[in-house]
Motif scaffolding. Sequence first.
Motif, mmCIF file in Angstrom:
data_model
loop_
_atom_site.group_PDB
_atom_site.id
_atom_site.type_symbol
_atom_site.label_atom_id
_atom_site.label_comp_id
_atom_site.label_asym_id
_atom_site.label_seq_id
_atom_site.Cartn_x
_atom_site.Cartn_y
_atom_site.Cartn_z
ATOM 1 N N THR A 106 0.822 -1.209 0.000
ATOM 2 C CA THR A 106 0.000 0.000 0.000
ATOM 3 C C THR A 106 0.859 1.263 0.000
ATOM 4 O O THR A 106 0.386 2.337 -0.323
ATOM 5 C CB THR A 106 -0.971 -0.001 1.198
ATOM 6 O OG1 THR A 106 -1.935 1.007 0.991
ATOM 7 C CG2 THR A 106 -0.254 0.307 2.492
ATOM 8 N N LEU A 349 -6.661 0.364 4.109
ATOM 9 C CA LEU A 349 -6.030 0.182 2.800
ATOM 10 C C LEU A 349 -6.911 0.759 1.704
ATOM 11 O O LEU A 349 -6.427 1.386 0.764
ATOM 12 C CB LEU A 349 -5.781 -1.306 2.536
ATOM 13 C CG LEU A 349 -4.710 -2.000 3.389
ATOM 14 C CD1 LEU A 349 -4.682 -3.494 3.090
ATOM 15 C CD2 LEU A 349 -3.346 -1.400 3.135
ATOM 16 N N CYS A 350 -8.226 0.552 1.843
ATOM 17 C CA CYS A 350 -9.157 1.095 0.847
ATOM 18 C C CYS A 350 -9.103 2.619 0.828
ATOM 19 O O CYS A 350 -9.093 3.240 -0.243
ATOM 20 C CB CYS A 350 -10.585 0.641 1.144
ATOM 21 S SG CYS A 350 -10.870 -1.082 0.756
ATOM 22 N N VAL A 353 -6.134 3.606 -1.025
ATOM 23 C CA VAL A 353 -6.300 3.513 -2.478
ATOM 24 C C VAL A 353 -6.893 4.809 -3.009
ATOM 25 O O VAL A 353 -6.424 5.377 -4.000
ATOM 26 C CB VAL A 353 -7.213 2.308 -2.829
ATOM 27 C CG1 VAL A 353 -7.636 2.363 -4.282
ATOM 28 C CG2 VAL A 353 -6.507 0.996 -2.515
ATOM 29 N N PHE A 376 -12.849 -2.027 -7.213
ATOM 30 C CA PHE A 376 -12.524 -1.472 -5.903
ATOM 31 C C PHE A 376 -13.793 -1.264 -5.075
ATOM 32 O O PHE A 376 -13.813 -1.554 -3.876
ATOM 33 C CB PHE A 376 -11.785 -0.142 -6.073
ATOM 34 C CG PHE A 376 -11.616 0.605 -4.790
ATOM 35 C CD1 PHE A 376 -10.673 0.204 -3.867
ATOM 36 C CD2 PHE A 376 -12.423 1.687 -4.486
ATOM 37 C CE1 PHE A 376 -10.528 0.866 -2.673
ATOM 38 C CE2 PHE A 376 -12.281 2.358 -3.289
ATOM 39 C CZ PHE A 376 -11.330 1.948 -2.378
ATOM 40 N N MET A 450 -8.233 -0.510 -9.465
ATOM 41 C CA MET A 450 -7.060 -0.905 -8.692
ATOM 42 C C MET A 450 -5.883 -1.348 -9.567
ATOM 43 O O MET A 450 -6.062 -2.029 -10.564
ATOM 44 C CB MET A 450 -7.458 -2.067 -7.778
ATOM 45 C CG MET A 450 -8.497 -1.683 -6.753
ATOM 46 S SD MET A 450 -8.479 -2.819 -5.394
ATOM 47 C CE MET A 450 -8.987 -4.299 -6.201
ATOM 48 N N GLU A 454 -2.277 -2.800 -5.368
ATOM 49 C CA GLU A 454 -3.482 -2.714 -4.539
ATOM 50 C C GLU A 454 -4.212 -4.049 -4.508
ATOM 51 O O GLU A 454 -4.734 -4.463 -3.465
ATOM 52 C CB GLU A 454 -4.378 -1.587 -5.067
ATOM 53 C CG GLU A 454 -3.764 -0.223 -4.773
ATOM 54 C CD GLU A 454 -4.238 0.883 -5.698
ATOM 55 O OE1 GLU A 454 -3.876 2.037 -5.448
ATOM 56 O OE2 GLU A 454 -4.956 0.588 -6.672
ATOM 57 N N SER A 457 -2.506 -6.167 -2.037
ATOM 58 C CA SER A 457 -2.743 -5.865 -0.633
ATOM 59 C C SER A 457 -4.174 -6.194 -0.207
ATOM 60 O O SER A 457 -4.408 -6.557 0.945
ATOM 61 C CB SER A 457 -2.431 -4.398 -0.337
ATOM 62 O OG SER A 457 -3.328 -3.555 -1.007
#
Lengths: 503, 643
Positions: A106, A349-350, A353, A376, A450, A454, A457
């Motif tokens: 990330t 993590l989202c 992104v 995503f 993504m 990404e 992860s």
Amino acid sequence: MTFLSIPILTFLIFFPIVGGIFLLPFMKMKNSDTTVKWVAVGITVIEFIASLTLLIGGNPGTFQMQFAEDHLWIPFANIHYTLGIDGISLVLIIMTTLLMPMCIFTSWVGINKRVTEFMIAILVLEGAMIGVFAAMDFILFYVFWEAMLIPMFLIIGVWGGPNRIYATIKFFLYTLAGSLFLLLAIISLYFEGGHTFNIVSLMGQHYSPIFQDFAFVALFLAFAVKVPMFPFHTWLPDAHVEAPTAGSVILASVMLKMGAYGFIRFSLPMFPKASVFFTGFIFALSLIGIIWGAMMALAQEDMKKLIAYSSVSHMGFVTLGIFVFNAQGVEGAILQMINHGVTTGALFLCVGVLYDRTHSRLLSDYGGIAKVMPVFSTMLVIFSLSSLGLPGLNSFVGEFLVLLGAFRANAAVGVIAAIGIILAALYMLYLLSKVVWGKYEPRSWALPDMNRYEWASLLPLLVIVVWLGVQPNALLSMLHVSVTHLLGQVSSASPLASLSGGF
Amino acid sequence: MSFYVLIPLLPLIGFLITGIFWPYFKGKGHIVTVPLMIASWVLSLRAFSETMSGPSVHLKLFDWIDSGSFHVAISLMVDHLTAIMLVMVTTVSTLVHIYTVGYMKDDSGYDRFFAYISLFTFSMIMLLMSDNLLELFVFWEAVGFCSYILIVHWYERKPSWVAANKAFIMNRIGDFGFMLGILLVYVVFGTLNYSEIFQKLPAHIHDSINLWSAFNGTTHYSVITVIALLLFVGAVGKSAQLPLHPWLPDAMEGPTPISALIHAATMVTAGIFMIVRLNPIYNASAVAMSVVAWTGALTAVVAATIALTQRDIKKIVAYSTMSQLGYMVMACGIGAYGAGIFHLLTHGFFKALLFLGAGSVIHSMSGEQDIFRMGGLSRAMKITFATMMIGSLALSGIPPFAGFYSKDLILSEAFQSGPTGHIFWMIGVLTAMLTAFYTFRLVFVVFLGKENFSEGEHHHGHEGHAPHESPLVMTFPLIFLSFMALTAGWAGNHYDIVGFLSQSMTVPHPTARPELSEDSLKAISVIVGLVGILLAYFLYAKPSTVPQRMAHQFKRLYSLSLNKWFFDEFYDLVFVKPTIFLSFLLWKEVDKGVIDGIVNGVAEFCQTSAASLRRLQTGQLQNYALVMAIGLFGMVSVFLFIR
């Protein structure tokens, strides 16, 4: 069991730290960023694979500390280098090693200055965190406990957002202040418990009620700040907002668990009488935390703050479960720790992104991203549903077991805690409505779906979210013996009949 | 492996394949899901025929949660109740899958839609096949999630996601009660397995619980009543009963196929299924039974009054669904479980038919949903008109259509069920008349009369065009469902479905004879149905000013009905706004103000006190010398003074 002929726990602690030291020469090199990132990925993946050998070599049928190592470290104070794990620390260590490669993936785009230093900080942090879960000597534990703060202090303070200095100093001083009481308790335990820092032998002692109360409160202050329990939680939103994505993930997924781990490892088995005595107090703070965190989450405009406050709510379930003193409650609490680590880690993590693309975390800057980032969006929806406790995904099982345990201990407590589940639906659906659904209005930034880092992860976490939802026994079966032993330690010291109310 | 496993597994496989590989399907999502769904339907029919002759089936799939003394496994159970529900669910689901091929053609989310309706079907089948309360709860919430994600299908439109959130949250409130009920069941019985609960039930029938023990209360309540009512809260949410109903009409923002499948035939009936499944618990509590019966009766009549004035074709059908669900819940409350399930099944067919017919109308009107902007469609849409007519007659309880048999059974059982039974019967008859009226108001306004739209008119930005009959993929399900709406009631009556179902229940079929003969009861309900239809004919079949004048005359009643009894406004005022306001207030004033204020205050105190102390450290020798001199002087004088 050994790994490369080094005892496995020592290997797990020092492999990333040594790996970090080997990265030092890269600091002066130019254009080495990608190499450094791949080396860091390599180290953390090897570390994860190595940690899986704990599963193979471990014996789930005993409560004894396994993979034990013991060396005299500082003779005059009888301080040892003692390591060992049981089922509870095992699952936490594996969760930690699992999340670290994702933290590096990330950071692939988001971290672009002082990359080598960042990776070193992450790797040293990983070693220290595993040390916390594996240490069986109280001083060694304290060393790792404080050592963790330094790399995290740097991660927030160097690579953080605009208000990073305030946040990182607040984080550092707040936790440090709490930890001083821990040190106080450790030193007084040394004198009360027969001049030893060995955790297992300290558990075997009987302490006077007054000392128990004193030591419990001292430990409580240290752990409550870390969890964080209401009202010691205000450092968390600030730290999360300013931290880079990897920092938020580690903070939420692993470091918050250490407070709860402390309650399980030290407070309950060492001071059972005080634990029972303070149950009502912990219940009250946990219930307030569940409701309070959820209500605060409802009022947030910043995605990271929203998730940070939701952590306060979810961790309330953990502390509640630990103190209901039955198998469902404690096992549910540990499961909830892992689930919160996976789900909240994934949610951060989202956010990362999105942040990498837009440099905004404000809900009002988004809307309708399902149109442009369908894959995503699907991931974000699934992780949000996990967070709000949809059955079939991981978090439900932990929360249900905690509620069951709480309801058995005291029906009113279970009822109030269950309100948190309604509120969780409110704030997570609010987040989804603002970000994923709605009309997409193009802005100055591009929102491609993504990229492969990404994917790397998020996909493993997605698999775990579903797998633990369908097969929670895979995790629970590792806990049964340790939890039964823990409950035995508590109930032998004080009868629990007084706790069950409502019938 | 037994074929029973395949019944839920096939739709799940369909979901996984379509869901994971959706970018590769490009509008061909049906080629995987539809055949799998048909296979699942065939197997359900086989399961039904095997239960008719054999014993019920019980398969344990895997242990799900083991913790201490708590054990829950995921299992499949097929008894008479499950088997007959499976037939209805898979039939409607298969037809909806087929219908969707036509209805959702050219939709950008075509493949996604197929993936989710297959996931829904899987969850619904598992809900029916569950053998313990927690497994039921898992799939109970899973169908709720599918409902959410399908309502939000057109996510770009604000009403879609608002409605989806509302559906999820209102169901969560219901599930809050349901969850507490499950916890209490476990604490009392030590198990969540249906058969084990029923075995232990007699031993706990007189147990009591002190609900307010945490507040030092002393009143004790029957624990069975508390359990039954808590579980019923879940049913109230899921089956859209008062007061947790407002999500259902709003859920019509979703595409019409899911309105037919989820919000008419299957998911919303889960609450009734749960009550029937747990009938021994409900039988043990007279208080709970009467709460259930009254909730159902009130829902039936309130929903019918709202449907009278709505203009949106789907909302009318949605309120009629809510009203019919009220009938079923009322049936459960008076102990007529078999009649309730019978009506659930016939309703599943004819209501799915009405929704799919409404969808066909909307499809041909390019998205128009206001019935007063339609009219005269019978000429262009002969099949849709004929099938909608059959569905409406079934809903209005006109013999020999399906609704007549099942609704009439509920009414006659209500009539026989003790002193309050007559009241329930009267409410039921009144609702039947309202139902016939608003149903045929819809039919007459949409299909007869003059055309209230101009050809080529633009609706919702689409290219407008003349109404036309829908393609065969859409009319075939309509014809099939019409056949069911025509025959299901007769068949259920002829083959004694209530007797068949009673093998899954502990209550005997009531045998007491009603005071009025059953024939005269039947006659009354048919007559009120016909009266409703005739009224609708005179008011709406031809242009008339009477409806407007009546609306003007009874302004308050009209406004009450039009505004859905102001439930939304009430909830907004009492729950939604205060919660949001309180959250912001507490965050700004307490969390940031007080709690964080103290934290920052401590830090600031240290900083300022250190800063002022720092002034002493001036770095000038003269100052230090002066301080030393003053100090020395002070100490010496104190020393001298004391001596």
